[in-house]
Write an enzyme that holds these catalytic residues in place. Structure first.
Site, PDB file in Angstrom:
ATOM      1  N   GLY A 275       0.829  -1.189   0.000  1.00 50.65           N
ATOM      2  CA  GLY A 275       0.000   0.000   0.000  1.00 50.65           C
ATOM      3  C   GLY A 275       0.865   1.241   0.000  1.00 50.65           C
TER       4      GLY A 275
ATOM      5  CD  GLN B 201       3.206   5.862   2.646  1.00 50.23           C
ATOM      6  OE1 GLN B 201       2.213   5.329   2.165  1.00 50.23           O
ATOM      7  NE2 GLN B 201       4.173   5.193   3.250  1.00 50.23           N
TER       8      GLN B 201
ATOM      9  CB  CYS C 141       4.911   2.265   7.567  1.00 50.99           C
ATOM     10  SG  CYS C 141       4.471   3.781   6.700  1.00 50.99           S
ATOM     11  CG  LEU C 142       6.479   1.071   1.617  1.00 43.40           C
ATOM     12  CD1 LEU C 142       5.913   1.340   0.228  1.00 43.40           C
ATOM     13  CD2 LEU C 142       7.584   0.032   1.567  1.00 43.40           C
TER      14      LEU C 142
ATOM     15  CG  HIS D 234      -0.967   1.325   7.224  1.00 48.25           C
ATOM     16  ND1 HIS D 234      -0.094   0.900   8.202  1.00 48.25           N
ATOM     17  CD2 HIS D 234      -0.224   2.074   6.362  1.00 48.25           C
ATOM     18  CE1 HIS D 234       1.117   1.372   7.934  1.00 48.25           C
ATOM     19  NE2 HIS D 234       1.057   2.087   6.823  1.00 48.25           N
ATOM     20  CD  GLU D 235      -1.000   2.669   2.708  1.00 45.60           C
ATOM     21  OE1 GLU D 235      -0.612   3.850   2.591  1.00 45.60           O
ATOM     22  OE2 GLU D 235      -0.222   1.740   2.995  1.00 45.60           O
TER      23      GLU D 235
ATOM     24  CG  HIS E 187       0.182   6.961   5.451  1.00 39.60           C
ATOM     25  ND1 HIS E 187       1.286   7.502   6.069  1.00 39.60           N
ATOM     26  CD2 HIS E 187       0.451   5.642   5.303  1.00 39.60           C
ATOM     27  CE1 HIS E 187       2.177   6.566   6.288  1.00 39.60           C
ATOM     28  NE2 HIS E 187       1.700   5.412   5.843  1.00 39.60           N
TER      29      HIS E 187
END
Length: 172
Positions: free
Chosen positions: A46, A51, A94-95, A136-137, A140
């Site tokens: 994701g 991000q 997480c990236l 999660h996304e 963000h």
């Protein structure tokens, strides 16, 4: 397409609330394709536009398993309109917080209202990994990171580690 750099904590952009996408056009489609390429390259399941330093309410997800055909999903202006009382726990990463993982408890199922990549309104009902990834996304997009769902002590340790690393990369 282009692989975009992924910003990492403590970048303050990650704490901003993303603005709604106003129109689905070729620029947005290009950004979607770049985000998918970036997510697959990372590799991740994701990625929110913020991000890649674009604070817009856009995210891409692909929870297909290794060896399966890719199943990219696009969510423009996603909004959780229903979530279950039942809870589930997944180990999240997480990236934007590389190499750190923690168990997070979230609603087990969610219903998300959004536009697809063609600008058509959709309702997506999700459970399991997809429900977790969507939450999660979407977090963000609201300036929330998954570490905000863990203990304050653990969160402060992670932030301190990444802040120290960021300072050591700065050259005077």
């Amino acid at each position: 397409m282009t692989i975009k750099p992924i910003i990492i904590i403590p970048d303050p952009l990650l704490r901003q609330v993303s603005k709604p996408v106003e129109r689905v056009d070729s620029d947005l489609t290009h950004l979607i394709d770049d985000m998918l390429d970036t997510m697959y390259d990372a590799p991740g399941i994701g990625l929110a536009a913020v991000q890649v330093a674009v604070p817009r309410r856009l995210l891409v997800i692909d929870v297909s398993k290794e060896g399966e055909d890719k199943q990219p999903l696009v969510f423009i202006n996603p909004e959780i309109i229903r979530s279950s009382e039942d809870r589930s726990v997944y180990e999240e990463g997480c990236l934007s917080i590389p190499d750190y993982y923690a168990e997070v408890e979230r609603p087990a199922t969610v219903t998300v209202k959004h536009l697809d990549r063609l600008g058509k309104e959709q309702l997506t009902e999700a459970d399991g990994l997809l429900a977790t990834c969507l939450q999660h996304e979407i977090d963000h997009l609201n300036g929330v990171l998954f570490i905000d769902h863990i203990s304050r002590l653990k969160r402060e340790m992670v932030i301190k580690k990444f802040s120290k690393a960021a300072k050591s990369k700065v050259t005077v």
